[in-house]
Write a protein that holds these residues in place. Sequence first.
Motif, PDB file in Angstrom:
ATOM      1  N   LEU A  26      14.415  32.966  68.579  1.00 21.95           N
ATOM      2  CA  LEU A  26      15.321  33.380  67.521  1.00 21.95           C
ATOM      3  C   LEU A  26      14.520  33.710  66.277  1.00 21.95           C
ATOM      4  O   LEU A  26      13.549  33.019  65.945  1.00 21.95           O
ATOM      5  CB  LEU A  26      16.333  32.288  67.182  1.00 21.95           C
ATOM      6  CG  LEU A  26      17.328  31.866  68.263  1.00 21.95           C
ATOM      7  CD1 LEU A  26      16.729  30.831  69.201  1.00 21.95           C
ATOM      8  CD2 LEU A  26      18.592  31.287  67.624  1.00 21.95           C
ATOM      9  N   CYS A  27      14.922  34.766  65.572  1.00 23.98           N
ATOM     10  CA  CYS A  27      14.222  35.123  64.338  1.00 23.98           C
ATOM     11  C   CYS A  27      15.204  35.770  63.373  1.00 23.98           C
ATOM     12  O   CYS A  27      16.108  36.511  63.778  1.00 23.98           O
ATOM     13  CB  CYS A  27      13.070  36.084  64.621  1.00 23.98           C
ATOM     14  SG  CYS A  27      11.975  36.325  63.192  1.00 23.98           S
ATOM     15  N   CYS A  36      20.122  32.998  56.465  1.00 24.38           N
ATOM     16  CA  CYS A  36      19.234  33.403  57.560  1.00 24.38           C
ATOM     17  C   CYS A  36      18.634  32.184  58.258  1.00 24.38           C
ATOM     18  O   CYS A  36      18.718  32.042  59.482  1.00 24.38           O
ATOM     19  CB  CYS A  36      18.137  34.307  57.000  1.00 24.38           C
ATOM     20  SG  CYS A  36      16.915  34.840  58.210  1.00 24.38           S
ATOM     21  N   LEU A  37      18.056  31.275  57.468  1.00 20.81           N
ATOM     22  CA  LEU A  37      17.427  30.087  58.040  1.00 20.81           C
ATOM     23  C   LEU A  37      18.455  29.134  58.636  1.00 20.81           C
ATOM     24  O   LEU A  37      18.288  28.634  59.751  1.00 20.81           O
ATOM     25  CB  LEU A  37      16.616  29.364  56.967  1.00 20.81           C
ATOM     26  CG  LEU A  37      15.342  30.058  56.496  1.00 20.81           C
ATOM     27  CD1 LEU A  37      14.786  29.377  55.251  1.00 20.81           C
ATOM     28  CD2 LEU A  37      14.287  30.072  57.598  1.00 20.81           C
ATOM     29  N   ASP A  94      21.062  37.470  61.430  1.00 20.02           N
ATOM     30  CA  ASP A  94      21.184  37.923  60.039  1.00 20.02           C
ATOM     31  C   ASP A  94      20.262  39.104  59.755  1.00 20.02           C
ATOM     32  O   ASP A  94      19.754  39.251  58.645  1.00 20.02           O
ATOM     33  CB  ASP A  94      20.884  36.751  59.079  1.00 20.02           C
ATOM     34  CG  ASP A  94      21.500  36.931  57.705  1.00 20.02           C
ATOM     35  OD1 ASP A  94      22.624  37.439  57.609  1.00 20.02           O
ATOM     36  OD2 ASP A  94      20.853  36.554  56.706  1.00 20.02           O
ATOM     37  N   VAL A  95      20.058  39.947  60.751  1.00 22.98           N
ATOM     38  CA  VAL A  95      19.109  41.058  60.650  1.00 22.98           C
ATOM     39  C   VAL A  95      19.834  42.387  60.898  1.00 22.98           C
ATOM     40  O   VAL A  95      20.330  42.621  62.006  1.00 22.98           O
ATOM     41  CB  VAL A  95      17.960  40.903  61.673  1.00 22.98           C
ATOM     42  CG1 VAL A  95      16.958  42.045  61.527  1.00 22.98           C
ATOM     43  CG2 VAL A  95      17.262  39.570  61.488  1.00 22.98           C
ATOM     44  N   LEU A 166      26.403  29.148  54.398  1.00 23.38           N
ATOM     45  CA  LEU A 166      27.658  29.575  53.789  1.00 23.38           C
ATOM     46  C   LEU A 166      27.627  29.412  52.270  1.00 23.38           C
ATOM     47  O   LEU A 166      28.036  30.315  51.532  1.00 23.38           O
ATOM     48  CB  LEU A 166      28.808  28.765  54.388  1.00 23.38           C
ATOM     49  CG  LEU A 166      30.214  29.073  53.881  1.00 23.38           C
ATOM     50  CD1 LEU A 166      30.558  30.538  54.065  1.00 23.38           C
ATOM     51  CD2 LEU A 166      31.231  28.189  54.608  1.00 23.38           C
ATOM     52  N   VAL A 167      27.130  28.279  51.805  1.00 25.99           N
ATOM     53  CA  VAL A 167      27.084  28.019  50.358  1.00 25.99           C
ATOM     54  C   VAL A 167      26.171  29.013  49.644  1.00 25.99           C
ATOM     55  O   VAL A 167      26.519  29.551  48.587  1.00 25.99           O
ATOM     56  CB  VAL A 167      26.626  26.568  50.094  1.00 25.99           C
ATOM     57  CG1 VAL A 167      26.266  26.365  48.626  1.00 25.99           C
ATOM     58  CG2 VAL A 167      27.713  25.581  50.495  1.00 25.99           C
ATOM     59  N   THR A 168      25.010  29.278  50.221  1.00 28.56           N
ATOM     60  CA  THR A 168      24.068  30.168  49.542  1.00 28.56           C
ATOM     61  C   THR A 168      24.526  31.620  49.563  1.00 28.56           C
ATOM     62  O   THR A 168      24.369  32.338  48.571  1.00 28.56           O
ATOM     63  CB  THR A 168      22.669  30.058  50.172  1.00 28.56           C
ATOM     64  OG1 THR A 168      22.748  30.254  51.596  1.00 28.56           O
ATOM     65  CG2 THR A 168      22.064  28.688  49.901  1.00 28.56           C
ATOM     66  N   ASP A 169      25.125  32.077  50.665  1.00 32.07           N
ATOM     67  CA  ASP A 169      25.527  33.486  50.738  1.00 32.07           C
ATOM     68  C   ASP A 169      26.808  33.775  49.954  1.00 32.07           C
ATOM     69  O   ASP A 169      27.115  34.937  49.693  1.00 32.07           O
ATOM     70  CB  ASP A 169      25.688  33.932  52.196  1.00 32.07           C
ATOM     71  CG  ASP A 169      24.602  34.924  52.600  1.00 32.07           C
ATOM     72  OD1 ASP A 169      23.490  34.839  52.041  1.00 32.07           O
ATOM     73  OD2 ASP A 169      24.849  35.779  53.463  1.00 32.07           O
ATOM     74  N   THR A 170      27.554  32.733  49.602  1.00 35.44           N
ATOM     75  CA  THR A 170      28.723  32.932  48.743  1.00 35.44           C
ATOM     76  C   THR A 170      28.416  32.559  47.295  1.00 35.44           C
ATOM     77  O   THR A 170      29.318  32.596  46.454  1.00 35.44           O
ATOM     78  CB  THR A 170      29.927  32.085  49.219  1.00 35.44           C
ATOM     79  OG1 THR A 170      29.552  30.698  49.230  1.00 35.44           O
ATOM     80  CG2 THR A 170      30.399  32.512  50.600  1.00 35.44           C
TER      81      THR A 170
END
Length: 333
Positions: A26-27, A36-37, A94-95, A166-170
């Motif tokens: 997975l990458c 992403c992480l 996420d790519v 979820l927290v970081t992307d929102t």
Amino acid sequence: MATTPQTNVTLAEFAEALDRFESFALCGHVSPDGDCLGSQLALAHALRAKGKRAVCLLAHDDAVDKSFLFLPGANELIPACEFESDVDAFIAVDVPNLERLGDAAAIAMRSEYVVTIDHHPARSEFADVVVRRPEAAACAVIIDDFLIFAGYPVDPDVANCLLTGLVTDTGRFQYQNANCEAFTCASRLVHAGADPALVALRVYQSQRLEYLHLESVVMGRIEAAAEGRITYSYALASDLAKHGVSPDECDGLVDVVRSIDGSIVCLFLREVGEGEIRGNLRSKCSLDVSQIAARHDGGGHAAAAGFTFYGTVEEALDALLPELIELVHTLDA
């Protein structure tokens, strides 16, 4: 979930596809963020819990943002340039395109079976199986949806990884993508054992003093254009060196520029080397900044996008600001 022009399988078909294989690599994308992480680590953990073999890769041999090192499995990430083993399937998380896989693109190209799980719009596809939902607030939402559907275990480790995504992307549920589905997903993850206080502490409340000094430099450089509706700033490579800040610590600087009252679009530039600039764009309204990023071989979402510019900071501002001003003035038409 019905198939779309980009999503070419149902969740049931996707689950059946993963069940056929025993080993996975997975990458995520280059310069991996929390979504992403977190999404990558969560899916790998769930696959292992089902008896599969799964290894997580880094697109480039760069340090992981220290804010995310608390995530289970983050210390086991392997640079793709060092990975030479064969696996049954390669999963891009996420790519949006092959280029964003960095060194892992070569691994994807030599793999017999390639899967993409993503929430970015994409101009073209490179995988055999595609699960792409641009309306999802984060890739973590798609992963959570799949794990529940397929009966994969969602333990506290998986839940913390996905909640971080979820927290970081929102933007801590401050961005326009913080929809009903995002809050429903967050509730499920907390019920599964995610710790919101831990995520907030490690991601947002553990900044080094050196980083805060750099943040003050960026704040001091903030300028406005288009009657204050555009704000922008930058950090030079020499600024990072002077204050002892690594590039992986700089993801949050764009939000400093975004926070100005009256600004609806913001631009943050970071010099990563001589002649190379990383740019971040944010929109606080209906304006789509991803179209600006796409003109400079970047991409992303309508409200959050990024790109790489080759030249100086001054040249980047000369190129980007007129485009942003033109975009903002479409609201006056």
